[in-house]
Design an enzyme around this catalytic site. Structure first.
Site, short mmCIF file in Angstrom:
data_model
loop_
_atom_site.label_atom_id
_atom_site.label_comp_id
_atom_site.label_asym_id
_atom_site.label_seq_id
_atom_site.Cartn_x
_atom_site.Cartn_y
_atom_site.Cartn_z
N CYS A 2 31.27 33.17 50.44
CA CYS A 2 30.26 33.35 51.49
C CYS A 2 30.99 33.77 52.77
O CYS A 2 32.08 33.30 53.06
CB CYS A 2 29.43 32.10 51.81
SG CYS A 2 28.50 31.49 50.41
N ARG A 27 33.21 38.66 50.48
CA ARG A 27 33.22 37.23 50.17
C ARG A 27 32.01 36.78 49.36
O ARG A 27 31.95 35.64 48.89
CB ARG A 27 33.27 36.41 51.47
CG ARG A 27 34.42 36.78 52.38
CD ARG A 27 34.36 35.97 53.66
NE ARG A 27 34.51 34.56 53.38
CZ ARG A 27 35.66 33.93 53.24
NH1 ARG A 27 36.78 34.61 53.36
NH2 ARG A 27 35.70 32.65 52.99
N TRP A 74 27.52 33.96 48.32
CA TRP A 74 27.90 33.93 46.91
C TRP A 74 27.34 32.61 46.39
O TRP A 74 27.83 31.54 46.74
CB TRP A 74 29.42 33.98 46.77
CG TRP A 74 29.88 34.11 45.36
CD1 TRP A 74 30.02 35.28 44.66
CD2 TRP A 74 30.28 33.06 44.47
NE1 TRP A 74 30.45 35.01 43.39
CE2 TRP A 74 30.61 33.66 43.24
CE3 TRP A 74 30.36 31.68 44.58
CZ2 TRP A 74 31.05 32.92 42.15
CZ3 TRP A 74 30.78 30.94 43.49
CH2 TRP A 74 31.12 31.57 42.28
N ASN A 100 29.55 27.95 54.51
CA ASN A 100 30.41 28.45 53.44
C ASN A 100 31.13 27.23 52.86
O ASN A 100 31.79 26.52 53.60
CB ASN A 100 31.41 29.45 54.04
CG ASN A 100 32.57 29.79 53.12
OD1 ASN A 100 33.63 30.14 53.58
ND2 ASN A 100 32.38 29.69 51.83
N GLY A 101 30.93 26.99 51.55
CA GLY A 101 31.57 25.83 50.93
C GLY A 101 30.58 25.09 50.05
O GLY A 101 29.53 25.63 49.69
N GLU A 485 46.90 42.05 33.54
CA GLU A 485 46.31 42.49 34.81
C GLU A 485 45.47 43.76 34.60
O GLU A 485 44.40 43.92 35.19
CB GLU A 485 47.44 42.70 35.84
CG GLU A 485 47.04 43.27 37.18
CD GLU A 485 46.00 42.45 37.96
OE1 GLU A 485 45.70 41.31 37.55
OE2 GLU A 485 45.46 42.97 38.93
N LYS A 489 41.54 44.03 35.46
CA LYS A 489 40.97 45.05 36.34
C LYS A 489 39.78 45.72 35.67
O LYS A 489 38.74 45.91 36.27
CB LYS A 489 41.99 46.14 36.69
CG LYS A 489 43.07 45.81 37.65
CD LYS A 489 42.65 45.67 39.09
CE LYS A 489 42.12 44.33 39.40
NZ LYS A 489 42.96 43.22 39.62
N GLU A 492 36.73 43.29 35.35
CA GLU A 492 36.14 42.96 36.65
C GLU A 492 35.20 44.04 37.18
O GLU A 492 34.14 43.74 37.68
CB GLU A 492 37.26 42.82 37.72
CG GLU A 492 37.98 41.50 37.74
CD GLU A 492 39.05 41.47 38.81
OE1 GLU A 492 39.09 40.50 39.57
OE2 GLU A 492 39.87 42.41 38.91
N HIS A 508 48.66 38.54 15.15
CA HIS A 508 48.18 37.19 14.86
C HIS A 508 46.69 37.03 15.17
O HIS A 508 46.23 35.92 15.43
CB HIS A 508 49.00 36.16 15.62
CG HIS A 508 50.46 36.20 15.26
ND1 HIS A 508 50.91 35.88 14.00
CD2 HIS A 508 51.53 36.58 15.97
CE1 HIS A 508 52.24 36.04 13.97
NE2 HIS A 508 52.63 36.46 15.16
N LYS A 607 35.72 37.91 46.60
CA LYS A 607 37.16 38.09 46.79
C LYS A 607 37.86 36.78 47.09
O LYS A 607 39.00 36.57 46.68
CB LYS A 607 37.39 39.07 47.93
CG LYS A 607 38.84 39.41 48.11
CD LYS A 607 39.06 40.84 48.46
CE LYS A 607 40.52 41.22 48.30
NZ LYS A 607 40.87 41.42 46.91
C1 G6P Z 1 39.14 35.94 43.09
C2 G6P Z 1 39.32 37.43 43.25
C3 G6P Z 1 40.57 37.89 42.50
C4 G6P Z 1 41.77 37.09 42.96
C5 G6P Z 1 41.55 35.59 42.82
C6 G6P Z 1 42.64 34.79 43.50
O1 G6P Z 1 38.78 35.65 41.79
O2 G6P Z 1 38.18 38.13 42.78
O3 G6P Z 1 40.79 39.26 42.74
O4 G6P Z 1 42.89 37.47 42.21
O5 G6P Z 1 40.32 35.23 43.46
O6 G6P Z 1 42.59 35.01 44.88
P1 G6P Z 1 43.78 34.81 45.88
O7 G6P Z 1 43.21 35.16 47.23
O8 G6P Z 1 44.16 33.37 45.80
O9 G6P Z 1 44.88 35.70 45.48
#
Ligand code: G6P
Length: 612
Positions: A2, A27, A74, A100-101, A485, A489, A492, A508, A607
């Site tokens: 948020c 956010r 969010w 937010n929280g 990773e 990506k 996501e 396996h 994010k």
């Molecule tokens: C969220 C984001 C990811 C990120 C993760 C950790 O899930 O969508 O892209 O890698 O948080 O965030 P940080 O700010 O701790 O790297």
């Protein structure tokens, strides 16, 4: 998650809040709302969907006011709809809150309020808090500031809140615990926001609110107190961020801009730390902790999401170069499993935002057990940066696309520099290798530039696989986390199911999935596991899987064997992830764009995850 923003001063608040909310939308973007106070009273406008939808709705009647606050959500408690959007009124509609929280004990408080006859217009925990504040105000007759304090004493959970009251058009009250809040200080005007991005075009002077602090702006004055009423002197800092860093600068999406920024962001993450010519390497933020690092019996790395992947890369590098055992843990698991922390253990948190709730809690736990805690964060002044004993910023600049790209390569760069510095101190690498690594890492930005030149080719490959339903990503050694990773990506931002695996592990289980409809991305660079990876590719091809291989320039064998080849320049094996991760970012990006996805703000994600 948020995003929250608030303003009091001499400007029109509404356009400023909308602009600010757009910057904070990374956010959360389930719903948005604003509260404004003028001669007509305290008015709340809110709507499900993105900030632009709220803006559209209010186009015809831009509300005038010089005090207001806004929120982009969010969802945690209650589905994303108009009624659950913030701000929330109290019962008499004289108070409003943005939050937010998570208020963990909201159910108990709500039940008590319901017994007293309070009715709720939403399903949120945040509305419970503002109703609770109204109730305390009624019961005690105390000032709003005192009432907020009393309420927060009862609250379990995390919050960054801002509260407005119809009774005072000069007053904003804000508080935080666990969720970030920055106060911007201008000329007779004040800003509150989840990060500095909504503020920087008006003022560069900010105060980062600490946990359990309450900030009150009234009649043009800011006062800061702890929850226990001790007065704090605001520590005013200058933010370095420039406006252009948070704008798209001609790119279609922030994610694409951030992918293409990597030559610079990687260079920035080394700036002032590395002088390859003179074989000098020093991470200023770790000064005073290098002995501890070199002396560590074990390093535990904690992080979430992409940052956890950067940790996996670092595990290989630290163990290889510095010969210190490394464990990489999901912060969310680490914090709840009574981990064994010994003297001389070092816990390193990796976090782009520096605010991820699980990572923060993992660090607090490690600190309470006596560990030395270090941070590798991107956001300057973030909570993790502040609670750690020491650390190294990644200096990648603001990352706005929800899917992390440049923050990942900057994290890997900084962690690599740390590993090289520790290895040198421990004498686990030769002087020759030390010099060679410094010279080679210095060339990475230019090599990344070359990788980016393959973007058109990657776009063509993306076109062919736009409608694939699944993907497998394979890699070995340092390219195993790169495969993870790459898969992350893709899922996501394109919502295609994708799995990353160590290439040898494929047989396996995942090999059962392979047929002509299964695209397999293999990171097959010319390194110590190259021959083994080639065998794994043969296994895929024998089952008619379609292979996209990321290979080292000049390699011949795989051109014959696989369906598509993406070349990256040759570099030292340790540094390969800095190059091999980039084509995978581009592949995910182009597939998502071709599928019409909202790349910068993919569904259900945020994010900065400031809830558990
Ligand atoms: C969220 C984001 C990811 C990120 C993760 C950790 O899930 O969508 O892209 O890698 O948080 O965030 P940080 O700010 O701790 O790297």
């Amino acid at each position: 998650m948020c995003g929250i923003v608030a303003y009091v001063g001499h400007r029109q608040a509404y356009p400023l809040l909308i602009k600010g909310l757009k910057r904070l939308e990374y956010r959360g973007y389930d719903s948005a709302g604003v509260a404004l106070l003028n001669a007509d009273g305290l008015k709340v406008f809110k709507k499900k969907g993105k900030v632009a939808e709220l803006e559209n709705e209010l186009k015809a009647r831009e509300p005038l006011a010089t005090i207001g606050m806004g929120h982009t959500r969010w969802a945690t408690h209650g589905e994303p709809n108009d009624k659950n959007a913030h701000p929330h009124y109290s019962s008499n509609s004289k108070l409003a809150i943005i939050h937010n929280g998570i208020i963990e004990n909201f159910a108990t408080i709500k039940k008590n309020l319901q017994k007293k006859g309070y009715e709720f217009r939403s399903d949120t925990d945040s509305e419970v808090l503002i109703q609770f504040i109204e109730d305390i105000q009624k019961e005690t007759g105390a000032t709003l500031e005192e009432t907020v304090r009393l309420a927060l004493h009862e609250v379990v959970g995390a919050y960054a809140i801002v509260i407005m009251t119809e009774d005072d058009p000069t007053q904003l009250i804000a508080a935080r615990k666990g969720s970030p809040l920055v106060i911007g200080i201008g000329e007779e005007e004040f800003f509150f926001a989840s990060d500095a991005t909504p503020i920087i075009e008006y003022t560069k002077e900010v105060v980062y609110l600490d946990d359990l602090q309450i900030a009150v702006v009234r009649n043009g004055e800011l006062t800061l107190q702890n929850l226990d009423k001790t007065t704090q002197i605001p520590y005013i800092q200058k933010v370095e961020m420039e406006l252009e860093a948070i704008e798209k600068g001609g790119y279609e999406h922030f994610m694409l801009k951030e992918i293409f920024e990597q030559p610079r962001s990687i260079a920035d993450s080394m700036r002032g730390r590395l002088n390859a010519e003179d074989a000098l390497l020093e991470l200023g933020g770790l000064r005073g902790y290098m002995d501890k690092l070199a002396d560590a019996k074990r390093i535990v790395i904690v992080g979430c999401g992409t940052s956890w992947h950067a940790g996996l890369v670092a595990e290989y590098i630290f163990e290889e170069l510095a010969r210190i055992p490394v464990e990489v843990e999901y912060a969310s698991e680490f914090r709840y499993r009574n981990p064994i922390i010994k003297e001389k253990d070092i816990v390193i948190a990796i976090s782009q935002s520096g605010e991820t709730a699980d990572t923060l809690a993992a660090l607090e736990l490690a600190k309470s057990k006596g560990a030395t805690i270090l941070g590798v964060c991107n956001v300057v002044g973030s909570s993790i940066a502040r609670i750690t004993h020491a650390g190294a910023y990644t200096h990648a600049g603001p990352e706005i696309g929800v899917a992390s790209t440049k923050a990942f390569t900057a994290q890997v760069t900084v962690l690599t520099l740390m590993a090289i510095a520790v290895a040198k101190k421990r004498k686990t690498i030769s002087e020759d290798l030390y010099r060679q690594l410094l010279i080679e890492i210095d060339t990475i930005p230019a090599k990344v530039e070359r990788v980016l030149k393959a973007s058109e080719k990657i776009k063509e490959i993306a076109y062919i696989f736009t409608y694939a339903r699944n993907f497998i990503y394979l890699g070995r050694g340092l390219n195993f986390p790169v495969a993870l990773e790459g898969a992350l990506k893709l899922k996501e931002i394109s919502y295609i199911h994708a799995e990353g695996y160590p290439a040898a592990e494929m047989k396996h289980g995942p090999i059962a999935l392979i047929d002509e409809d299964m695209p397999v991305v293999v990171v097959a660079t010319k390194d110590s596991s190259y021959d083994k990876v080639v065998s794994n590719i043969q296994e895929v091809k024998a089952r008619k899987g379609r292979v996209i291989a990321v290979v080292t320039e000049g390699e011949k064998q795989l051109h014959e064997l696989v369906d598509f080849v993406i070349e990256i320049p040759k570099t030292h094996e340790i540094l390969v992830p800095l190059l091999s991760s980039i084509p995978l970012q581009l592949l995910a990006y182009y597939i998502a764009v071709m599928r019409g996805r909202n790349v910068d703000q993919p569904r259900n994600l945020a994010k900065s995850v400031t809830v558990e």
